[in-house]
Motif scaffolding. Structure first.
Motif, PDB file in Angstrom:
ATOM      1  N   VAL A   1       0.850  -1.189   0.000  1.00 53.55           N
ATOM      2  CA  VAL A   1       0.000   0.000   0.000  1.00 53.55           C
ATOM      3  C   VAL A   1       0.888   1.242   0.000  1.00 53.55           C
ATOM      4  O   VAL A   1       2.101   1.171   0.214  1.00 53.55           O
ATOM      5  CB  VAL A   1      -0.949   0.018   1.212  1.00 53.55           C
ATOM      6  CG1 VAL A   1      -1.969  -1.101   1.125  1.00 53.55           C
ATOM      7  CG2 VAL A   1      -0.166  -0.058   2.518  1.00 53.55           C
ATOM      8  N   VAL A   2       0.266   2.395  -0.222  1.00 56.22           N
ATOM      9  CA  VAL A   2       1.028   3.632  -0.368  1.00 56.22           C
ATOM     10  C   VAL A   2       1.833   3.950   0.888  1.00 56.22           C
ATOM     11  O   VAL A   2       2.952   4.465   0.801  1.00 56.22           O
ATOM     12  CB  VAL A   2       0.089   4.799  -0.737  1.00 56.22           C
ATOM     13  CG1 VAL A   2       0.843   6.124  -0.746  1.00 56.22           C
ATOM     14  CG2 VAL A   2      -0.553   4.552  -2.103  1.00 56.22           C
ATOM     15  N   SER A   3       1.310   3.623   2.060  1.00 60.07           N
ATOM     16  CA  SER A   3       2.055   3.938   3.286  1.00 60.07           C
ATOM     17  C   SER A   3       3.382   3.193   3.365  1.00 60.07           C
ATOM     18  O   SER A   3       4.296   3.620   4.075  1.00 60.07           O
ATOM     19  CB  SER A   3       1.207   3.648   4.533  1.00 60.07           C
ATOM     20  OG  SER A   3       1.007   2.270   4.707  1.00 60.07           O
TER      21      SER A   3
ATOM     22  N   LEU B   1       3.630  11.620   9.261  1.00 60.77           N
ATOM     23  CA  LEU B   1       3.141  10.492  10.041  1.00 60.77           C
ATOM     24  C   LEU B   1       1.638  10.288   9.847  1.00 60.77           C
ATOM     25  O   LEU B   1       1.165   9.156   9.724  1.00 60.77           O
ATOM     26  CB  LEU B   1       3.462  10.706  11.517  1.00 60.77           C
ATOM     27  CG  LEU B   1       4.952  10.723  11.890  1.00 60.77           C
ATOM     28  CD1 LEU B   1       5.129  11.065  13.370  1.00 60.77           C
ATOM     29  CD2 LEU B   1       5.615   9.403  11.570  1.00 60.77           C
ATOM     30  N   GLU B   2       0.875  11.384   9.816  1.00 62.01           N
ATOM     31  CA  GLU B   2      -0.569  11.268   9.611  1.00 62.01           C
ATOM     32  C   GLU B   2      -0.879  10.718   8.225  1.00 62.01           C
ATOM     33  O   GLU B   2      -1.777   9.895   8.050  1.00 62.01           O
ATOM     34  CB  GLU B   2      -1.245  12.631   9.787  1.00 62.01           C
ATOM     35  CG  GLU B   2      -1.599  12.965  11.213  1.00 62.01           C
ATOM     36  CD  GLU B   2      -2.623  14.082  11.319  1.00 62.01           C
ATOM     37  OE1 GLU B   2      -3.268  14.424  10.309  1.00 62.01           O
ATOM     38  OE2 GLU B   2      -2.774  14.609  12.436  1.00 62.01           O
ATOM     39  N   MET B   3      -0.127  11.192   7.221  1.00 61.83           N
ATOM     40  CA  MET B   3      -0.376  10.737   5.862  1.00 61.83           C
ATOM     41  C   MET B   3      -0.032   9.256   5.728  1.00 61.83           C
ATOM     42  O   MET B   3      -0.746   8.499   5.057  1.00 61.83           O
ATOM     43  CB  MET B   3       0.430  11.576   4.871  1.00 61.83           C
ATOM     44  CG  MET B   3      -0.058  11.435   3.441  1.00 61.83           C
ATOM     45  SD  MET B   3       0.730  12.574   2.294  1.00 61.83           S
ATOM     46  CE  MET B   3       0.063  14.142   2.844  1.00 61.83           C
ATOM     47  N   ARG B   4       1.038   8.829   6.380  1.00 60.69           N
ATOM     48  CA  ARG B   4       1.406   7.417   6.321  1.00 60.69           C
ATOM     49  C   ARG B   4       0.296   6.538   6.897  1.00 60.69           C
ATOM     50  O   ARG B   4      -0.048   5.498   6.339  1.00 60.69           O
ATOM     51  CB  ARG B   4       2.712   7.183   7.087  1.00 60.69           C
ATOM     52  CG  ARG B   4       3.204   5.751   6.989  1.00 60.69           C
ATOM     53  CD  ARG B   4       4.441   5.505   7.818  1.00 60.69           C
ATOM     54  NE  ARG B   4       4.777   4.093   7.800  1.00 60.69           N
ATOM     55  CZ  ARG B   4       5.474   3.469   8.737  1.00 60.69           C
ATOM     56  NH1 ARG B   4       5.919   4.140   9.774  1.00 60.69           N
ATOM     57  NH2 ARG B   4       5.728   2.182   8.647  1.00 60.69           N
TER      58      ARG B   4
ATOM     59  N   ILE C   1      -0.862   0.389  -3.910  1.00 60.53           N
ATOM     60  CA  ILE C   1       0.206   1.031  -4.671  1.00 60.53           C
ATOM     61  C   ILE C   1      -0.290   1.286  -6.098  1.00 60.53           C
ATOM     62  O   ILE C   1      -0.781   0.371  -6.757  1.00 60.53           O
ATOM     63  CB  ILE C   1       1.458   0.132  -4.717  1.00 60.53           C
ATOM     64  CG1 ILE C   1       2.102   0.042  -3.334  1.00 60.53           C
ATOM     65  CG2 ILE C   1       2.453   0.644  -5.751  1.00 60.53           C
ATOM     66  CD1 ILE C   1       2.964   1.201  -2.945  1.00 60.53           C
ATOM     67  N   PRO C   2      -0.177   2.525  -6.600  1.00 62.67           N
ATOM     68  CA  PRO C   2      -0.647   2.808  -7.961  1.00 62.67           C
ATOM     69  C   PRO C   2       0.334   2.292  -9.008  1.00 62.67           C
ATOM     70  O   PRO C   2       1.464   1.911  -8.703  1.00 62.67           O
ATOM     71  CB  PRO C   2      -0.722   4.341  -7.984  1.00 62.67           C
ATOM     72  CG  PRO C   2       0.339   4.780  -7.012  1.00 62.67           C
ATOM     73  CD  PRO C   2       0.330   3.734  -5.921  1.00 62.67           C
ATOM     74  N   GLU C   3      -0.092   2.350 -10.255  1.00 55.87           N
ATOM     75  CA  GLU C   3       0.725   1.843 -11.349  1.00 55.87           C
ATOM     76  C   GLU C   3       1.781   2.845 -11.812  1.00 55.87           C
ATOM     77  O   GLU C   3       2.823   2.462 -12.325  1.00 55.87           O
ATOM     78  CB  GLU C   3      -0.161   1.459 -12.537  1.00 55.87           C
ATOM     79  CG  GLU C   3      -1.050   0.253 -12.284  1.00 55.87           C
ATOM     80  CD  GLU C   3      -0.245  -1.018 -12.057  1.00 55.87           C
ATOM     81  OE1 GLU C   3       0.822  -1.169 -12.701  1.00 55.87           O
ATOM     82  OE2 GLU C   3      -0.678  -1.858 -11.263  1.00 55.87           O
TER      83      GLU C   3
END
Length: 317
Positions: A206-208, A228-231, A239-241
């Motif tokens: 995932v993005v985090s 930290l909040e965004m994570r 996860i994007p392409e």
């Protein structure tokens, strides 16, 4: 064969070594005596290229192993000997989070769940609740944490024989079965944790996962607390392409968490967020320009490095 693997790693002869490890992936984490260097340590020492590092990781190289002589991870060696940001990111010895363990089980055991499955909805809630909490080394503690989380989210002990019902909307009633978690799902999570996988896999990343390690410097008010909040906020976003899609995701999260757009007027790129103010002269300030010029390109780079590793070969079970 062990001695041959260690000798080839010491010499940096990857064209010869990697085919052997493909046939014998169990040897990827063997260590030399008495110094305790694994092939991944040697790759870090040599400053091997991304394809070598990527293949070792895809074969199951453990980023957390330390040498006997200096107690160094492969990451420590890379930082000491090279200035290679891609090595710093790929070799960083980040422990698996509990949420990652759950996501891996869901991704690899899809047959466990049926359509509109209440058990899977509860797993989703667990992933959100756990966020970025690292998996404890003691697997008994992991089992206790999962049981306590089950109770916190359902109000029932994991030992209950009752079927748990909950409504999410009118005419939409779901059920959760403690027996499923006690006898099937949690034991699978335990098994994954015991394998000590240390690198995100395409199926459940995932993005985090791009946010660790955190930057070593924060420049002009980049804001540690926003990072930290965004994570945590992006711990369920796949996860994007491509890099542009990642930028859109980060931009959207930035605006959601700060109520400010990354598209700013000249002279209006710094602003104050009260909850980020933790003491200090500039505490609480965020620079949208710094995110645009520094953090987002850094995260996009990490995306390309992850994709390069995934493209080399699928991870062995």
């Amino acid at each position: 064969m062990n001695d041959n693997v260690l000798k080839l790693a010491f010499q940096g002869k990857w064209d010869t070594l990697l085919p052997i490890l493909r046939e014998n992936p169990r040897l990827v984490n063997i260590s030399s005596e008495p110094k305790g260097y694994t092939p991944l340590h040697q790759a870090a020492w040599h400053g091997a290229n991304l394809s070598v590092i990527g293949e070792l990781l895809s074969l199951g190289a453990d980023r957390g192993v330390v040498t006997q002589s200096k107690r160094q991870t492969a990451y420590d060696i890379a930082v000491e000997k090279h200035k290679r940001p891609e090595l710093d990111y790929l070799l960083f010895p980040q422990k698996m989070t509990i949420a990652q363990l759950l996501r891996k089980v869901v991704a690899t055991e899809r047959q466990l769940f049926t359509a509109y499955d209440g058990n899977q909805i509860l797993v989703d809630k667990m992933i959100a609740a756990l966020g970025i909490e690292q998996c404890p080394d003691d697997l008994n503690e992991l089992d206790n944490r999962l049981s306590h989380l089950f109770f916190a989210l359902t109000g029932k002990a994991i030992s209950t024989a009752d079927t748990i019902h909950f409504d999410v909307a009118e005419h939409f009633t779901f059920t959760v079965e403690a027996e499923f978690f006690r006898l099937i799902f949690f034991p699978l999570v335990h098994q994954v944790a015991a394998k000590k996988i240390s690198f995100p896999e395409r199926e459940w990343a995932v993005v985090s996962d791009l946010f660790e390690p955190a930057p070593t410097g924060w420049g002009s008010r980049g804001s540690l607390f926003l990072w930290l909040e965004m994570r945590r906020a992006l711990c369920q976003v796949s996860i994007p392409e491509d890099e542009d899609e990642l930028e859109n995701i980060i931009s959207g999260a930035f605006q959601a968490l700060t109520r400010k757009s990354l598209i700013h007027r000249v002279g209006d790129d710094e602003f104050f967020v009260k909850r980020f103010s933790r003491g200090g002269g500039s505490s609480g300030y965020v620079s949208s320009l710094y995110w645009l010029n520094k953090f987002i390109p850094q995260l996009q780079q990490r995306l390309t490095w992850l994709q390069a590793v995934w493209a080399i070969s699928p991870r062995n079970p």
